[in-house]
Structures are given as C-alpha cells and as structure tokens.
Enzyme design. Structure first.
Site, PDB file in Angstrom:
ATOM      1  N   HIS A 122     -84.398  43.387 -27.258  1.00 29.66           N
ATOM      2  CA  HIS A 122     -84.693  42.435 -28.330  1.00 29.66           C
ATOM      3  C   HIS A 122     -86.130  41.942 -28.182  1.00 29.66           C
ATOM      4  CE1 HIS A 122     -84.134  39.456 -31.409  1.00 29.66           C
ATOM      5  NE2 HIS A 122     -84.673  38.556 -30.605  1.00 29.66           N
ATOM      6  N   ASP A 124     -89.247  39.817 -29.784  1.00 27.75           N
ATOM      7  CA  ASP A 124     -89.669  38.830 -30.775  1.00 27.75           C
ATOM      8  C   ASP A 124     -91.144  39.030 -31.113  1.00 27.75           C
ATOM      9  OD1 ASP A 124     -87.261  37.239 -30.977  1.00 27.75           O
ATOM     10  OD2 ASP A 124     -87.660  36.658 -28.901  1.00 27.75           O
ATOM     11  N   ASP A 236     -80.205  37.782 -33.275  1.00 28.85           N
ATOM     12  CA  ASP A 236     -80.750  36.534 -32.733  1.00 28.85           C
ATOM     13  C   ASP A 236     -80.935  35.392 -33.733  1.00 28.85           C
ATOM     14  OD1 ASP A 236     -81.550  34.984 -30.593  1.00 28.85           O
ATOM     15  OD2 ASP A 236     -83.655  35.558 -30.729  1.00 28.85           O
ATOM     16  N   HIS A 513     -87.542  35.140 -36.815  1.00 33.96           N
ATOM     17  CA  HIS A 513     -86.659  34.006 -36.515  1.00 33.96           C
ATOM     18  C   HIS A 513     -87.193  33.034 -35.453  1.00 33.96           C
ATOM     19  CE1 HIS A 513     -85.331  37.445 -34.010  1.00 33.96           C
ATOM     20  NE2 HIS A 513     -85.324  36.528 -33.071  1.00 33.96           N
TER      21      HIS A 513
HETATM   22 ZN   LIG Z   1     -85.360  36.664 -31.024  1.00 38.59          ZN
END
Ligand SMILES: [Zn+2]
Length: 1079
Positions: A122, A124, A236, A513
């Site tokens: 994951h 970001d 997420d 997010h």
């Molecule tokens: Zn995230």
C-alpha cells in the site's frame, strides 16, 4: 373529511398510486391537525393537494420519476444495520467479529478450502513524506524489485493500485523493462486493480473529480500497459461511499474489495455471512449496475491482521527481516524442523477466517504500507510462504489448497463456486446490499468523523480548482474545434494541453486519501498546496487564452490580454477578487457560463471608481448598485467599490460587458446601517445613504433584509438569522444561526472526540453592517477573526429564492487550541425520527438517522454538496461549496463543522495534531421549499428537487470572469456555441480532450449525467426544460461542432460499447454515460 370524496374523479390509470397517496395523505392530515404549525401552511397545503390530486394523471406522475424508484429492492440496507448491531467493546478494545473455533479446522466434515495469498504494497502518494520522497526512497525500489522477483518466482503474484506512481516510474524505465512489465501482466502475475490516478478518499470528494482521476489513471494504463482494470482495490480510505461502487462498475470493474468499514458493522454482516454481497444502488431496481463487493473482515489491511482472527498469530507469519531495521520480529524462518508446527497454526487461522464467508475460498492479503521496498523481503516472504504452502497442500486431511494469486484469481474462484452452489438454495446466493459505510470506527469507540472537516482551507481550495479546471477544459475543447473549423493553427495548443494535463494530475493527486482528508504532515500539505496552486494558475491561463482565441476568431492569440478576476496570490491565501480599473477607452469584462443552461444572475466586481457606465454586448446600458468596500470594520474605502449588476449568458456562452468612464451613469448607491458601534467613516465624496450608527448594547433589536420574495430577520446583538418569511405565501420558517465550538478530549486529524456539547465560542458583541440596495442586500457580522455574511439578491429567478452565506474563519489567529468550530442552524423543521439526508460525493442523497443516546461524533456524516432536513410541509437544504462533517443532533437542527485546531495526535499514524490553520472561506446556500404534495413515505434515500439541483450547479460552477483594459475591435462581444439549454436534469460532468503521452490529440471525452429529482414542492420557473424523455442532441448543445465519430464507452473510455450513428443521446434517471467524440 372532505378530501376522500374528491378522489372519485381520478382516472383509472393512476388509481393504485392515488389510493396509496390517500393513505399517506390521511396520515399527514391527522398529524397536521395535531400540530401547532401555522394555519396558513395547512390551508395552502390542503388547497394544493386537492387541486393537485384532482388533476393527477399517469402522465404527470411519469414526469416525476422518483415515484417509481423509492423502495429499494435489496436484502440489506445499511440504514437499518446500526439497529441490529452490537457496539460493545471487549477487553482488547475491539468490537466483536464472530469466528469459528480453531478446533473446527479438524472437524471430520470439513470441505475443501482454497486460500489465495495476495502479495501487495500500500503506497500513499504523500502522507508522512511527500509523493516525491516516497517515490525516490521506497516506491521506485518496490516496482524495480517487483519486475525482478516476479520474473524469478513465476508462481508469485502482486497487486498494484496507484497509477500516479506507475507513471513516475515508467518515465525512467528502459524499453526492455517496459516489455518485461507487460509480460508479467500478461502472465497474470501482476494485477493492476482500481487503476485510478490515486486511491481516492470517498467522504470528501465529488463524483466528478473521482471520475476525472479515474479517467486519468485508466487512460494512462491503456496507453502504456494495455490494461483495463477488472477489480477495484480500495483498502485504506476511512469509510466507504455508496457512490464509488457505481463508478467502479461503470468503468468496467465488476468486483471490488474494501476494508475500512465500522468493525461493529462488519460483525453484524459476518453474523449472516454477508461480508460479500452485490452492492446495489438504492435507486437501481434492476440491479444492472450492482457490483460484487468483498469486505476484509479484520481491523487492518496489514498482514498482521489478514491471515485470521488472531493478530498475534498472524504477525508470526511476517517474514520481513531487513538488517537496518531493528523492529522486533515475531517470525521464525520456516525450516524442515518447524514447518509442521508453523503450518498448523496458520492452517487454523485460515480455517477460522473461512467461517466468515459463504464459499470455501478465502482471500489473504500479504502486504502492508510500503512493503517489498527491499529486495530481501521478496525472497523472505516468497520462500517461507512457498514452503508453508507446499507443506499444507500435502496434508490430505486438511483439504486445503494455498497459493499465491491476484484478485481476479480469487473472484473467479468464488464466482465459480457461487454458480455451482446457488441452485442448492438461497443460502449460497450473495445478498444484495444498498447504502454506504459511514461513519467508520476501527476500535474502542473511536470515530473517524473528524477528517470530514480537517484542513478546510485545502478542501475549499480543491473545489475551486475543480470548477476552474472544468471551465478551462470546456473552453480549450471549443478553441480546438473552432480553430479546425476556421482552418487556422491553434498556436497555444501544446502549451495549453500540457498545462491542462498537469492541472488534472495535480488535482487528481489531491484526491488521495491522505490529501483532501487533511491527514498528512504539514510539509506534505504544503506540497499539495503548491500543486493545487499550479493547477489553479494553469487553468486560469488556459481559460484566458482560449477566451481570447474564441473572441478574436483565432486572429489574436498573443500577447495575452485577459487578467483573471479572481486570483490566489500564494498557496496559503484564499482566493481574492482583483480591482478592475476603468480606463478611458473602456474596460472589457468577459463572463463565461460553464453550465449547459441559460443563466441570468447578478454578478459582483470590485472597481476603482463609480464614474462609469456598463454596456452589454448589444450596447445597452446596464444599471448597477454600488456597495462599500471596507478598509477597517467601520471605515469605507475611498477608491474601491463593489458593484453589482445583472448579466445574461446563454449555455456555455461568453458575453462581454464594457465599463466606460462617464459622469452620470445609471447607478444606485447602497444604504449602510451599522449596529453595535457609533462609528462609520465614509468619505464625503461618496454618495452612500447612511443610517445613524446604533449601539445595540444588551437590547435585542431586529433587522431585516428582503427581496421581492423573501424577508430574512436577524437579531442585532450577534447578527444571527432568526427567521425567513416567504412574502408570497406568508409562510415563515424559524432558523436560528449560531457559531459554537466543541472542546476536544481526544480529537485529532482523523478522529472527532469532543468533551460534551458545543458552546458559544465568542463572547464579544460584533460590529454588524447592513448594506441594502435594489439588487442585493446583505448583513455582515464581524467577530474577531470570524466574518459571517448573508445576502439576498433581488432577482426574479433562482438567485432570488435562496440565501447566500459566506464565512471567513481564522482559528490560528484566534488561538483556539483543541477546539472545533461549527455553524449550527436550529429550525422549526420537524424531521421525523431524527432522520436527515446528506449527499454522497454530490451524486446522491442518502438517509441518516441520529441516535440521540449515542455520542455526538457517532452521529456525524460527510457532506460534499448538501444536507437536507424535511417534514410534512417543507424541506430545508443547505448547499455547500466545500466538504464538511455534518449532523442533525436534535429535531430541526443542522450543523456543519467549519474548522478544527488540535494539539494532539489521535494515534492513527500521523504522529501530531493539526495546528497549521489558515484563514478559510466557506460558501453555502440556504434553500427552503414548501410542499404541494405530501411526502411519499419514510425514505432511506431521496433526491433534490429539480430546482435544488440547479441551485447546486450554480454554487459549484460559478460564472468565470476575466477582464482587460484593452478595448480592441479584434475581440467580438460574444461567443455563443450552444443552440439551446440542455434539459434541467442533464448535466455535463466532463468535456475535455484526451491526449497521448506526446500531447497529441486523441479524442474528446464527453461524460453526462441525468439526475433524478423529487417532485411535490412548489417550484419557481426554471431556465431549462424539464421534459423527461432523457433524450437530447449534441448538435443542440454545440451547434457548430461536427465530429467524425461518436461512440458510447465505459466510464473511462477504455472500452467501446457501441457506435452512435446520429447524435442523439439517451439517458435514464441517475444514469452516467460516457462518450468519445472525434473532432
Ligand atoms: Zn493509505
């Protein structure tokens, strides 16, 4: 009762429906008589009902499509889930997720189990570090290692979601590596899931911007790796919207995975093996747009939480051991000696997890944030899991088959099982669920309802970028087309195209997010703000350039003549209006209407003189109102003025209004009245009418502003609204405004955790200015660092039917530590059962029910464009120009959170509080509509009225303004590309050129949405038709545009659905359709 007799006259066609309405009406009437509502309302409703029902025909109801779609056709509605849910917290601070006892792994009747282990990382695009830092230090390594290791380990798989990182990486790759990536994908080892530019937040984003970033991602994927994502992977975002499943489905993805659902709600769903379901829109009776959704059951998506119910056991199966990290590692390398023991515990976890689902296949994600950045982790996870899999698969009595796989592998397997088993009975069918998953709580009664309002400065900023970028897109498409038609070179094409691409990508990035949510580190936030500012400025440049090109018929592309009327001077300041200087030969102000409907409204400008007249494109003189600009709270500016005048702009049209110096122009000086001060300083030269300033003291006085329809009354101590009276009907709605604050006892960037109820946050008496005039009247309230204004335009159209609200709040200067500021309205709307409606991504309205026994933060919901409160008589809609957290804590109340300043971290990873607050503007429109028919039923969802949709469009898509002191004849006065308005219920979500990586034109994206709306309210005349055939012609909208090809496609244009021979487009209510035009 006189009413039932009248029913005899109804036509047979509408008989059934009318019987139903009669029952409702009788109930409504009983309550009417029992209530203390204004008698006038009763009388007018009564008359209206009798008249209306007497004439109702099937045809009329046909015009009001909501009647047919109000009852959802689903087995689970999230509206009802809270009442069935156990919110108890257990000693480990967790909500209860039921699970199979571990011994069940050894029951003699166990069925064969397939386990798909899904390696993923994951990533970001900005959070604790900026996107660039993450890329350089981690993501680049993950992707490079991925190619190497998936080539080496042919049974290993990997899932990736964020296209923004792929595109950064791709630019650095040698061609042979690109070929290898395509091979890995073709072999089914690498799956690109979701494939948006980012994994967007689902609470605070608009559906148009979510679609836009999906187009950006999918177009990139198709051009570079020829991938069309089939599965969505959104693990997420902090709660999940009911709008996203519809968008994912339209984009060609028919399965999806989500994670952050309230853990107690997961427990309820798990109790009936409903963590997998078809997610169907409330209004989609056929289910054709539903999508198969899988909810991950445990608290987090990291591998310590995915193998089964016991996180301590799962963490023993994380084999990452990176020498420079000194984190304690629970796992032991798998050896011949310990494989039996290790396999046994893992097998038990898998079996226990399998008990939550209907089919004998489970998904076990194997990853976490930024995993697989070191090459060694790939080897460690692969070899250890490979050894465990071989051992487990060899234990015949375990009946288990564990393997690496992708989402597509997992879903294919359960689809096969579903098809095979569903004939045995209902228990094997996936349930159908409608609704959404807000609010979110992970553990310990902690509610992630704070981020709906965190860093509102940036939330507002992105909304402004969205509207300017959309206007720039529209004008650029038109410039591109008209240059072709004029057979001239669009010399700024490349520059404009590159600017728009960058603007789209910067805005798309902000939907991430941890960006729009306000949950990143301050320096990362600044990085986003720089990028938003770049998008803002680029869009302004393109808009000015395209307007100049269009008005000069392509003759005059440089130098640039137009200045934007609104600017942002730095990344940390709100947008400001520039002063338009009136020059000798005349200053041209050019207005662009980005809506596909005719638009007539008052506009405002700041000018440096009052000695001028305004002429429209037909050379008619236009009157204007002069309002004061203030240099201090009681001192009027001598050389700057706000003027207000009326403009009329056809759909997608451009009109010029010219300001010529002149001594005796048609102008109206406003009247200024001051309260709570004895001071007012106005230069003698200025002709403002003035009332003697009044010191209110503790005496509550009243002040009114009004237009031809409405009177708004305010009290004079705090300048707060008290009620609104409709002059036409005499109906009065009590609406008390308040600004209050919550004191935090544990709120942070994500969480909202107030200490008790809200209390007034400013004790001082504000200066109140009331400015009245023939075109607009306004009350301005000046608290220390909170400015609040309400305006009424004296306009016969929709602008005059509503109140325009603006706030400017600076919590930083106010030094309000650990406070959360709200604006609350307490009204006389008697909403039943504490039900209200909030919009989801600006796409639909969904029902909410306040549970008064529960804490405040549990009753907070996200709104992106409106919140609605209604009863038997009326509906109150608060339209919003930016996202907020909102709630209705008591009957008749609506509140929105404006800003939050929080000293402490809330332990969700950010590591700090939020105290970089800035001066933040917020815009709202308050609308009250009176019913002429009773409500249909208690609703889990609703629609805005057609009129309310238009009000929203006006707020979200303001008229764009540019000006120039050069009054050249080379510029035409108007540019009118459209033949006529679209029907009121059809809106353009996107009209933009698609390009390839070399910026070469590919085709034009045209995405439209036909809205659905509710009837039964008195509506003013609308500027567009409401004929509900759902059919329109592109040539009516863009009369000169000729295209060689028109195709209907999937949402993001990567699959063609059909070619359209004529230019007739047809949409059903709520439908979004995408088209590709080749110009
Ligand atoms: Zn995230």
């Amino acid at each position: 009762m006189k009413f039932p007799q009248r029913l005899v006259i109804v036509s047979a066609a509408s008989c059934m429906l009318l019987v139903y309405i009669v029952i409702l009406y009788s109930q409504a009437l009983m309550q009417l008589w029992n209530s203390d509502q204004d008698v006038r309302i009763k009388r007018s409703l009564d008359q209206a009902l009798n008249g209306r029902l007497g004439q109702t025909s099937a045809l009329e109801l046909d015009k009001c499509p909501h009647f047919r779609f109000m009852s959802p056709n689903t087995t689970i509605s999230t509206f009802d889930l809270p009442a069935k849910t156990n919110y108890k917290i257990y000693t480990n601070m967790q909500y209860l997720i039921p699970h199979q006892p571990l011994e069940s792994a050894y029951y003699p009747d166990i069925e064969p189990l397939t386990v798909i282990v899904l390696p993923h990382s994951h990533v970001d695009p900005g959070w604790l570090r900026t996107i660039d830092d993450y890329y350089v230090y981690q993501v680049k390594n993950i992707l490079n290692n991925m190619v190497k290791k998936l080539n080496a380990y042919r049974n290993m798989t990997f899932v990736w979601a964020e296209t923004v990182f792929l595109s950064m990486w791709w630019n650095e790759l040698d061609d042979d590596v690109k070929v290898q990536v395509r091979h890995i994908i073709a072999r089914g080892q690498l799956e690109i899931a979701l494939g948006g530019w980012v994994m967007p937040d689902e609470a605070t984003t608009t559906y148009t911007s979510v679609i836009d970033q999906l187009v950006e991602g999918h177009q990139w994927l198709w051009e570079n790796v020829q991938v069309r994502p089939k599965n969505s992977w959104s693990i997420d975002p902090f709660g999940h919207s009911g709008t996203m499943p519809y968008l994912w489905k339209l984009s060609g993805q028919d399965k999806m995975v989500i994670q952050r659902v309230h853990q107690a709600i997961k427990g309820t769903l798990a109790g009936t093996k409903s963590l997998e379901f078809y997610w169907q829109q409330y209004w989609d009776r056929s289910g054709k747009d539903s999508i198969l959704c899988h909810i991950m059951p445990y608290m987090l998506y990291g591998l310590h939480h995915t193998c089964g119910p016991d996180k301590f056991v799962c963490s023993m199966y994380d084999y990452r051991k990176v020498p420079i990290e000194n984190t304690r590692v629970a796992s032991k390398q798998v050896t011949e000696e310990n494989v039996a023991e290790q396999a046994k515990y893992l097998y038990e976890q898998y079996r226990s997890k399998a008990g939550l689902y209907r089919y004998n296949t489970i998904l076990v994600p194997l990853g976490d944030d930024f995993r697989y950045d070191f090459e060694i982790e790939w080897d460690q996870q692969y070899h250890n899991y490979n050894a465990l899999m071989q051992y487990m698969n060899a234990q015949k009595e375990w009946k288990i088959n564990v393997k690496f796989g992708t989402l597509e592998d997992y879903f294919s397997q359960i689809r096969i099982e579903e098809t095979r088993k569903r004939k045995w009975g209902n228990e094997y069918k996936f349930p159908i669920l409608s609704g959404d998953f807000f609010p979110y709580s992970d553990q310990n009664h902690a509610y992630w309802t704070g981020y709906y309002s965190t860093r509102p400065f940036d939330k507002r900023f992105s909304r402004e970028v969205e509207s300017i970028l959309r206007s720039a897109d529209l004008l650029h498409v038109m410039a591109y087309f008209y240059f072709k038609q004029w057979n001239k070179a669009y010399s700024s094409y490349h520059e404009n195209t590159a600017s728009l691409q960058q603007a789209h990508r910067n805005l798309a990035l902000f939907l991430h997010h941890d960006a729009i949510t306000g949950t990143a580190k301050p320096y990362v936030v600044q990085d986003y703000e720089f990028k938003l500012l770049q998008a803002y400025n680029f869009s302004q440049d393109v808009m000015g350039c395209a307007l100049q090109a269009l008005l000069s018929k392509g003759k005059f592309q440089s130098p640039r003549l137009f200045n934007p009327e609104t600017i942002r001077s730095t990344f940390k300041d709100p947008s400001m209006r520039r002063t338009v200087s009136v020059v000798k030969l005349g200053t041209k102000v050019v207005f662009f209407n980005p809506l596909p409907y005719d638009r007539a409204e008052f506009v405002q400008l700041i000018v440096d003189t009052t000695q001028f007249e305004i002429r429209n494109s037909k050379n008619e003189v236009i009157p204007y109102q002069v309002n004061p600009i203030w240099v201090a709270s009681t001192v009027v500016h001598k050389e700057a003025f706000e003027i207000v005048f009326h403009v009329h702009i056809p759909p997608l049209g451009v009109e010029t209004y010219t300001l010529y110096p002149k001594d005796d122009s048609k102008k109206h000086w406003a009247r200024i009245s001051m309260y709570n001060t004895l001071e007012l300083e106005v230069d003698r030269e200025l002709k403002f009418e003035q009332d003697r300033p009044r010191h209110g003291g503790s005496h509550v006085g009243r002040v009114e502003i009004e237009n031809q329809y409405l009177i708004a009354t305010f009290e004079t101590i705090h300048g707060m609204l008290q009620d609104i009276r409709d002059k036409r009907t005499g109906n009065t709605t009590n609406i008390h405004f308040d600004f209050l604050h919550y004191v935090s006892q544990g709120s942070g960037a994500y969480l909202f955790f107030p200490k008790g109820s809200a209390s007034p946050f400013i004790q001082s008496i504000p200066v109140i200015r009331v400015i009245t005039g023939p075109f607009v009247s306004e009350i301005q309230v000046l608290f220390p660092n909170l400015y609040h204004s309400i305006k009424l335009f004296n306009h016969p159209g929709l602008q005059g039917e509503v109140l325009h609200i603006q706030n400017a709040l600076d919590m930083h200067v106010l030094n309000m530590k650990d406070r959360e500021v709200i604006m609350r309205m307490s009204t006389d709307v008697k909403n039943k059962n504490f039900t209200f409606f909030t919009d989801q991504n600006g796409f639909q309205l969904i029902g909410r029910k306040t549970v008064r026994e529960n804490r405040i933060e549990t009753n907070y919901y996200p709104m992106t464009s409106m919140v609605v409160l209604e009863d038997q008589y009326k509906r109150l809609t608060l339209h919003s120009g930016q996202p907020h957290g909102t709630s209705s804590l008591e009957q008749g109340w609506v509140e929105v959170m404006l800003d939050r300043q929080l000293l402490y971290d809330d332990e969700r990873g950010l590591g700090e509080g939020i105290w970089d607050n800035k001066l933040t503007m917020s815009k709202f429109i308050l609308q009250i509509e009176y019913r002429d028919m009773p409500p249909a039923e208690e609703m889990k969802f609703t629609y805005p009225t057609l009129f309310s949709h238009l009000v929203s469009e006006h707020l979200q898509q303001p008229i764009q303004k540019v000006f120039t002191p050069i009054n050249s004849d080379a510029l035409a006065q108007s540019f009118l590309p459209s033949g006529q308005s679209l029907p009121c219920d059809v809106t353009i979500l996107s009209l933009r050129n698609l390009i390839n990586s070399d910026l070469v034109y590919n085709s034009t994206s045209f995405i439209v949405h036909r809205k659905n709306y509710i009837c039964g309210f008195t509506s003013p005349p609308l500027p567009c038709s409401s004929n509900n055939t759902g059919t329109f012609l592109i040539r009516e909208l863009l009369k000169d545009v000729k295209f060689s090809d028109l195709r209907e496609t999937t949402l993001t244009h990567i699959n063609t659905l059909r070619t359209i021979a004529d230019d007739k487009l047809q949409l059903s209510p709520m439908e979004i359709k995408s088209y590709l035009l080749s110009l």
